[in-house]
Design an enzyme around this catalytic site. Sequence first.
Site, PDB file in Angstrom:
ATOM      1  N   LYS A 218       0.838  -1.191   0.000  1.00 15.08           N
ATOM      2  CA  LYS A 218       0.000   0.000   0.000  1.00 15.08           C
ATOM      3  C   LYS A 218       0.877   1.246   0.000  1.00 15.08           C
ATOM      4  CE  LYS A 218      -3.887  -1.798   2.757  1.00 15.08           C
ATOM      5  NZ  LYS A 218      -4.978  -1.660   1.772  1.00 15.08           N
TER       6      LYS A 218
ATOM      7  N   ARG B 140     -10.325 -11.591   1.955  1.00  4.65           N
ATOM      8  CA  ARG B 140     -11.168 -12.641   1.360  1.00  4.65           C
ATOM      9  C   ARG B 140     -10.473 -13.988   1.408  1.00  4.65           C
ATOM     10  NH1 ARG B 140     -11.289  -8.937  -3.897  1.00  4.65           N
ATOM     11  NH2 ARG B 140     -11.178  -7.386  -2.237  1.00  4.65           N
TER      12      ARG B 140
END
Length: 496
Positions: A273, A347
């Site tokens: 990120k 996920r």
Amino acid sequence: MDIGFSTPGAIGPGALVVGIQDGGVLSETAERADKASGGAIKRALSFSRFNGQAGQTLDIVAPAGVKASRFILAGLGKADGFDAAAAERLAATVLGRLLLSGEQTLTFAIDPPKKGKIGGSDLAAHLALGATLRSYRFDHYRKVKDDETPTVKKVIIATADVSAAKRAWAGMAALGEGIFLARDLVNEPANVLYPDQFAKRMQSLKKLGVKVEIFDVPAMRKLGMNALLGVGQGSAHESRMVVMSWNGGKTKDAPLAFIGKGVCFDSGGLSLKPANSMMGMKGDMGGAAAVAGLMHALAKRKARVNAVGLIGLVENMPDGKAQRPNDIVRTMSGQTIEILNTDAEGRLVLADVLWYAQGRFRPRFMVNLATLTGAILVALGAEHAGLFSNSDELAERLTKSGLVESEPVWRLPLGDGYDRLVKSKIADMKNIGGPNAGSITAAQILQRFVNKVPWAHLDIAGVAWQDGEQKPLAPSWGTGWGVRVLNRLVADYYES
Ligand code: BES
Ligand code: MN
Ligand code: ZN
């Protein structure tokens, strides 16, 4: 801070909070306080813009002729808007204003408006909850200066039926503790609260009668949880899964299952990120924190239900051992996932924990909570959590519970057209969709790990923590979001 209930009586020492209805109409207790103080309240009203609207307060310090150190006039607002949530906000607002004031004792003597939607012991308990939630602090890591130290030690709620109020409060006090636990976990930095430490903290639930099982890396490898383990393999801190069981229901009843994303820090992994987006990623375990808080609340209030809480705890870091873009992992379900972006990691964690939960427990339903996508912030901001479900009934119950508990959720669609977006040419699926509908494609991936059981996914990326304006009931960065709505869901629909 202590909470107590007592029958309304003479005006004692400390601060007295009385209600003023919309338009500046004094409640009975306010009238009495006004008389006792030689008209201090009406005089104050005549010099002020305060007119009893919800959210307004007015302090009268050292009124003459009474023992009270202060009167606080609290606006009750329009009668038909005076409900449980309004009562909580009122108590929270007043407590927030008085917490550092020098006052030690605060007595709420709130007469509800005649056509108000709440009164009696119910009102008393919700005032107590509002004050309690506002009293939360996270001061473990700083030196608190004298003028920042709370002075309010005791909050008393005046109410006619003290034992009824105490009964109503017992369940809410348990809820409050669960919310505080969730906030603490979200607020802790990731150098302190890494997966093993998070798991160890869950041991404290044992003394409430919760069974706590901790799975280490070899145990999860044995189970085939390679998607979860892949996320954690670049971290110096080992991954964990914690399974918490509360059996307050009938032995033969299938449990409700709550599953939380517990990414203790999300750097993005090799798909790193940017610096600014990494800020706050210690809170990427907000789903797991909510599950922990819920289990605490259910056990503490001895909920008559069987419930399991499962949390997948990992740290997503870049490293020589880290998972790469283009890796393909085989999940516990046997389905394979092509990793295209290591930052779409939640996920992957949930895929294995959902699969494990439904296989082992055959639950009545599964609800998972996850700070899953930045896209849900784009869609809903901090006002609603995103809700995805394969069951209209479960979705409706969650929606209603959220409204009652001031944790509103908003349902978004699932469908084959979205599912197609996560097809892969080389594996059963890829871990990201295209540029659009990011929250939905993430939910589609989760749904691929859910069989015929009713399931709901709450994307709480916008509500688990708050950077800007703080909510009146949540005075810290971590909000503890989720404990309330799920506790209500259980209480209203599934307790025997
Ligand atoms: N933990 C983040 C989601 C998130 C973003 C939570 C902002 C709170 C605030 C999640 O793991 C993530 O990184 N999601 C990516 C997915 C993308 C790579 C498909 C995102 O939202 O950008
Ligand atoms: Mn991520
Ligand atoms: Zn994440």
